[in-house]
Design an enzyme around this catalytic site. Structure first.
Site, PDB file in Angstrom:
ATOM      1  N   TYR A  74     -36.872  58.966 -33.280  1.00  0.00           N
ATOM      2  CA  TYR A  74     -35.821  58.021 -33.691  1.00  0.00           C
ATOM      3  C   TYR A  74     -34.769  57.960 -32.594  1.00  0.00           C
ATOM      4  O   TYR A  74     -34.357  58.991 -32.051  1.00  0.00           O
ATOM      5  CB  TYR A  74     -35.170  58.496 -34.998  1.00  0.00           C
ATOM      6  CG  TYR A  74     -33.977  57.666 -35.421  1.00  0.00           C
ATOM      7  CD1 TYR A  74     -34.123  56.613 -36.315  1.00  0.00           C
ATOM      8  CD2 TYR A  74     -32.712  57.929 -34.906  1.00  0.00           C
ATOM      9  CE1 TYR A  74     -33.035  55.850 -36.682  1.00  0.00           C
ATOM     10  CE2 TYR A  74     -31.613  57.162 -35.281  1.00  0.00           C
ATOM     11  CZ  TYR A  74     -31.788  56.135 -36.168  1.00  0.00           C
ATOM     12  OH  TYR A  74     -30.705  55.362 -36.537  1.00  0.00           O
ATOM     13  N   GLU A  89     -31.368  49.995 -33.014  1.00  0.00           N
ATOM     14  CA  GLU A  89     -32.094  51.147 -33.568  1.00  0.00           C
ATOM     15  C   GLU A  89     -33.590  50.952 -33.370  1.00  0.00           C
ATOM     16  O   GLU A  89     -34.116  49.872 -33.640  1.00  0.00           O
ATOM     17  CB  GLU A  89     -31.779  51.283 -35.062  1.00  0.00           C
ATOM     18  CG  GLU A  89     -32.530  52.422 -35.745  1.00  0.00           C
ATOM     19  CD  GLU A  89     -32.276  52.428 -37.250  1.00  0.00           C
ATOM     20  OE1 GLU A  89     -31.359  53.111 -37.698  1.00  0.00           O
ATOM     21  OE2 GLU A  89     -33.020  51.725 -37.966  1.00  0.00           O
TER      22      GLU A  89
END
Length: 383
Positions: A101, A189
């Site tokens: 991530y 993101e």
């Protein structure tokens, strides 16, 4: 402005980040042709401005063009958390070895960009933060200096990667920060950011939010806005110049000034309730504008009570009260409305409400008391 996945990936590619090959499709037939063009196994992915697509069945793997067409038939028209799927991204498959991530966002509390990285990719970062907070690396960037080499090395070390893959990862971190700055984004993101079998770093998903106030500098991005997919209440508010964002709760919120409205949302949450929206009527709002705002707020069928929070400044409290009474009369709203009025001429305003407001209008002296009342009335189902 939130971007669809395929738009976010287009933006990331402009800054040099690696993504998979993909084709946008609006029909099952287009999805089949896209799969034929890409070849091999593909992923058929719903394009909606919300998360949880995979859990909702909005992402399916297809091993042939026929399967891609069948998957598209199932996904198109789906409702995913209130968003109807009208478009798909058909994307080639990948040999995924690891999932991570990586994001950059505005940390308003610290007034600087914040990079979040975790080796626990492919799941909700909130879940990781709750169950394994030590697995998340948080790194602030001085906006005047920019991302420094030692910070990139720190993140690369945390990734546990080595060799050419580690250098590729470091490059991805730098490019993602450049995308964040270059697009005036409030969030970029990638979840998951994957390592392929060839040791390459690839963005498998993309979530990008661009600051609305900067869109004049990015006409190409502004042109991506999907007006048809916008929430009807948000679209109506935008047309009349109101700041409105729909939320998931049942307490409708109206206030004057973005800061006060944000505080109102917090106080409602503190009182154990859940705000249904953010709505800023602005300073000096007249009765017509207040009436329109009320109409928009109560048109959300989830709203069970309304919390009207006004601080009189240049606009006097008695003028606000007259506007609110006219708005209630015009809209004929039957839901309970809790009013907290403070500031200039607040006493006169409260007197006007006491004399002229219908029974469903209640007044409270403090924000917290008003929030508690609004939450209580919402729990009673608006009675």
């Amino acid at each position: 402005m939130d971007l669809y996945e395929h738009q976010g990936k287009e933006l990331l590619r402009r800054f040099g980040l690696r993504t998979l090959r993909g084709v946008v499709a609006d029909t099952p037939e287009e999805a089949r042709r896209a799969a034929e063009r890409l070849g091999g196994t593909v992923a058929v992915k719903a394009q909606v401005l919300t998360g949880g697509r995979g859990k909702a069945g909005g992402i399916k793997v297809a091993r042939s063009p026929e399967e891609a067409e069948e998957a598209a038939q199932k996904i198109l028209g789906m409702d995913i958390r209130g968003h109807t799927v009208r478009r798909l991204l058909v994307e080639s498959g990948a040999d995924i070895q690891r999932e991570m991530y990586l994001s950059v966002m505005v940390d308003r509390e610290n007034r600087r960009p914040l990079i979040l990285f975790s080796t626990e990719g492919g799941v909700d970062i909130e879940e990781v933060a709750e169950t394994k907070p030590e697995a998340i690396v948080r790194l602030h960037v001085d906006p005047l200096v920019g991302l420094l080499p030692y910070q990139v090395r720190e993140l690369t070390f945390a990734s546990g990667l080595s060799g050419e893959t580690a250098r590729d990862f470091g490059g991805a971190v730098q490019k993602l920060y450049e995308a964040f700055r270059g697009a005036d984004a409030s969030l970029v993101e990638i979840n998951p950011l994957v390592v392929t079998g060839e040791g390459r770093i690839v963005a498998l998903d993309a979530k990008v939010t661009v600051d609305d106030s900067s869109l004049y500098r990015h006409p190409d991005i502004a042109g991506w806005k999907d007006v048809e997919a916008a929430d009807p209440q948000e679209h109506r508010a935008q047309e009349v110049g109101l700041q409105y964002v729909k939320l998931d709760g049942d307490v409708g919120i109206l206030g004057n000034g973005a800061g006060l409205v944000m505080s109102t949302l917090d106080v409602v949450a503190q009182a154990g309730g859940s705000p249904a929206n953010f709505c800023d009527v602005g300073g000096g709002a007249d009765a017509e504008k207040i009436a329109t705002a009320l109409e928009i707020v109560v048109s959300n069928e989830n709203v069970k009570s309304v919390f009207f929070n006004i601080f009189g400044g240049i606009t006097r409290g008695d003028e606000v009260a007259r506007g609110l009474l006219a708005a209630i009369q015009k809209t004929g709203i039957a839901l309970p409305v809790v009013v907290r009025l403070d500031g200039t001429n607040a006493e006169e305003g409260l007197k006007l409400l006491a004399e002229g407001a219908p029974e469903n209008v209640h007044t409270e002296e403090t924000m917290l008391d008003a929030a508690r009342r609004a939450v209580e009335l919402a729990r009673d189902g608006g009675h």
